[in-house]
Design a protein around this motif. Structure first.
Motif, PDB file in Angstrom:
ATOM      1  N   LEU A 134      33.788  38.963  49.078  1.00 20.89           N
ATOM      2  CA  LEU A 134      34.220  39.544  47.814  1.00 20.89           C
ATOM      3  C   LEU A 134      34.707  38.444  46.865  1.00 20.89           C
ATOM      4  O   LEU A 134      34.400  38.468  45.667  1.00 20.89           O
ATOM      5  CB  LEU A 134      35.308  40.590  48.047  1.00 20.89           C
ATOM      6  N   LEU A 162      34.503  47.517  47.632  1.00 25.29           N
ATOM      7  CA  LEU A 162      34.778  47.375  46.200  1.00 25.29           C
ATOM      8  C   LEU A 162      35.746  48.449  45.719  1.00 25.29           C
ATOM      9  O   LEU A 162      36.635  48.177  44.906  1.00 25.29           O
ATOM     10  CB  LEU A 162      33.485  47.433  45.405  1.00 25.29           C
ATOM     11  N   ALA A 189      37.809  46.234  42.961  1.00 29.37           N
ATOM     12  CA  ALA A 189      36.861  45.299  42.365  1.00 29.37           C
ATOM     13  C   ALA A 189      35.710  46.002  41.655  1.00 29.37           C
ATOM     14  O   ALA A 189      35.087  45.411  40.768  1.00 29.37           O
ATOM     15  CB  ALA A 189      36.310  44.352  43.432  1.00 29.37           C
ATOM     16  N   LEU A 208      33.543  37.597  43.096  1.00 29.07           N
ATOM     17  CA  LEU A 208      34.513  37.550  41.999  1.00 29.07           C
ATOM     18  C   LEU A 208      34.514  36.182  41.316  1.00 29.07           C
ATOM     19  O   LEU A 208      34.595  36.098  40.082  1.00 29.07           O
ATOM     20  CB  LEU A 208      35.910  37.890  42.521  1.00 29.07           C
ATOM     21  N   THR A 234      39.442  47.788  47.086  1.00 31.54           N
ATOM     22  CA  THR A 234      40.077  46.629  46.458  1.00 31.54           C
ATOM     23  C   THR A 234      40.227  46.767  44.946  1.00 31.54           C
ATOM     24  O   THR A 234      40.921  45.965  44.322  1.00 31.54           O
ATOM     25  CB  THR A 234      39.276  45.348  46.755  1.00 31.54           C
TER      26      THR A 234
END
Length: 122
Positions: A71, A101, A106, A75, A104
């Motif tokens: 991840l 995703l 994200a 990012l 988190t």
């Protein structure tokens, strides 16, 4: 183009394919993205950005696992791509990766598409 394989047998393996589609670099990780395999994805993403291709499409349709290290690769690529005037588009997320995703938060910072074709059409 196959960027390489890390790990052994069927666990911990990641293969990364790369192709250019118009103004986009399509990067396709297949397998498990984790601490041991993250460099196999970060290298082609960084290379694309270094060559001036700041619109990155990550085809996640064969990405079976993604941990926090993976991840962080995504990012980091997103920040670099946005700084260069582009972005990272995630396509074809499998449920297990989509869940990472979601958990988190994200998912809010990526543009997510159902397919690579959809990502390339915008």
């Amino acid at each position: 183009m196959d960027r390489g394989t890390a790990g052994s047998a069927n666990r911990g393996r990641l293969q990364v394919g790369v192709r250019t589609e118009g103004l986009s670099e399509v990067v396709k990780p297949s397998g498990e993205l984790d601490h041991h395999t993250a460099a196999l994805l970060s290298e082609p993403l960084d290379e694309a950005l270094a060559q001036g291709r700041s619109r990155l499409v990550v085809d996640c349709s064969e990405l079976e696992f993604c941990d926090s290290t993976g991840l962080n690769v995504l990012l980091g690529a997103r920040l670099k791509a946005e700084a260069a005037g582009g972005g990272v588009h995630l396509a074809g997320l499998l449920p297990v990766v989509a869940r990472v995703l979601e958990i988190t938060g994200a998912e809010a910072v990526f543009t997510v598409h159902r397919s690579v074709e959809e990502a390339l059409s915008v």
